[in-house]
Scaffold this motif. Structure first.
Motif, PDB file in Angstrom:
ATOM      1  N   GLY A  89      -3.328   6.862   3.698  1.00  0.00           N
ATOM      2  CA  GLY A  89      -3.088   5.613   2.991  1.00  0.00           C
ATOM      3  C   GLY A  89      -3.815   5.524   1.670  1.00  0.00           C
ATOM      4  N   TYR A  90      -3.233   4.753   0.747  1.00  0.00           N
ATOM      5  CA  TYR A  90      -3.801   4.521  -0.571  1.00  0.00           C
ATOM      6  C   TYR A  90      -3.664   3.042  -0.908  1.00  0.00           C
ATOM      7  CZ  TYR A  90      -3.243   9.558  -0.686  1.00  0.00           C
ATOM      8  OH  TYR A  90      -3.299  10.880  -0.365  1.00  0.00           O
ATOM      9  N   LEU A  91      -4.504   2.573  -1.790  1.00  0.00           N
ATOM     10  CA  LEU A  91      -4.493   1.168  -2.169  1.00  0.00           C
ATOM     11  C   LEU A  91      -3.180   0.777  -2.853  1.00  0.00           C
ATOM     12  CD1 LEU A  91      -8.089   0.920  -3.691  1.00  0.00           C
ATOM     13  CD2 LEU A  91      -7.311   0.030  -1.483  1.00  0.00           C
ATOM     14  N   PRO A  92      -2.793  -0.479  -2.708  1.00  0.00           N
ATOM     15  CA  PRO A  92      -1.610  -0.944  -3.441  1.00  0.00           C
ATOM     16  C   PRO A  92      -1.932  -1.037  -4.930  1.00  0.00           C
ATOM     17  CG  PRO A  92      -2.641  -2.770  -2.294  1.00  0.00           C
ATOM     18  CD  PRO A  92      -3.382  -1.521  -1.883  1.00  0.00           C
ATOM     19  N   PRO A 151       0.835  -1.213   0.000  1.00  0.00           N
ATOM     20  CA  PRO A 151       0.000   0.000   0.000  1.00  0.00           C
ATOM     21  C   PRO A 151       0.866   1.259   0.000  1.00  0.00           C
ATOM     22  CG  PRO A 151      -0.730  -1.541   1.685  1.00  0.00           C
ATOM     23  CD  PRO A 151       0.577  -2.065   1.144  1.00  0.00           C
ATOM     24  N   TYR A 152       0.308   2.334  -0.480  1.00  0.00           N
ATOM     25  CA  TYR A 152       0.983   3.627  -0.544  1.00  0.00           C
ATOM     26  C   TYR A 152       0.547   4.486   0.631  1.00  0.00           C
ATOM     27  CZ  TYR A 152       2.495   2.791  -5.359  1.00  0.00           C
ATOM     28  OH  TYR A 152       3.090   2.299  -6.484  1.00  0.00           O
ATOM     29  N   ALA A 153       1.358   5.467   0.969  1.00  0.00           N
ATOM     30  CA  ALA A 153       1.006   6.481   1.955  1.00  0.00           C
ATOM     31  C   ALA A 153       1.739   7.754   1.577  1.00  0.00           C
ATOM     32  CB  ALA A 153       1.397   6.044   3.365  1.00  0.00           C
TER      33      ALA A 153
END
Length: 172
Positions: free
Chosen positions: A86-89, A78-80
């Protein structure tokens, strides 16, 4: 040869701690060149060249959505952002998009089946359905050799995917 006289005073030893610079002699603000990452696998989408622009985007989105859940190792972490949001992978590698004729797509479909690579299909019938259940029913109603393919996604070893896509060209 004249020798210099030896010093008569003892050497002075400093009691101050030595100052050591933590800065490199030459500081560059340019990032160090990173080695390019070369994946031994490939994710590719092949689109029929006669699709409208909105259809190309729609087909591509639907096709790649099938690869992630079926091949979980292609999905990264996942992204941040810097604020911790947070963001979806996403896929850990690029998705390459190609185009070709109806015949190119039919040949690629036969090759992907013979190699048993993970794949997703999008047929022209799916433009007239509105949900997953009807999409699956539309594909199920047509024999393999008669599918009117408008898109194909494939994942696998780079050289095997390249062979599947023989005759296709990169999407402009």
């Amino acid at each position: 040869m004249n020798a210099e006289p030896l010093p008569t005073e003892p050497a002075r030893v400093s009691t101050e701690p030595a100052r050591v610079s933590t800065e490199p002699a030459h500081v560059s603000t340019e990032p160090a060149p990173a080695e390019p990452v070369r994946f031994d696998t490939k994710i590719a989408v092949l689109l029929r060249e006669d699709l409208e622009p909105w259809q190309r985007l729609n087909v591509t989105a639907f096709l790649v959505s099938g690869i992630g859940p079926s091949v979980p190792e292609v999905v990264g972490e996942p992204y941040a952002d810097a604020d911790g949001v947070g963001y979806l992978p996403m896929f850990r590698q690029p998705v390459l998009v190609f185009q070709g004729t109806k015949e190119t797509l039919t040949a690629a479909h036969a090759r992907v089946l013979s190699r048993a690579l993970p794949r997703a299909v999008f047929t022209s019938d799916l433009f007239s359905t509105g949900n997953d259940r009807d999409n699956r029913a539309a594909v199920r109603a047509v024999p393999t050799a008669e599918l009117d393919l408008v898109g194909l996604a494939v994942y696998g070893p780079r050289n095997a995917v390249d062979k599947v896509l023989k005759g296709a060209r990169m999407h402009p």
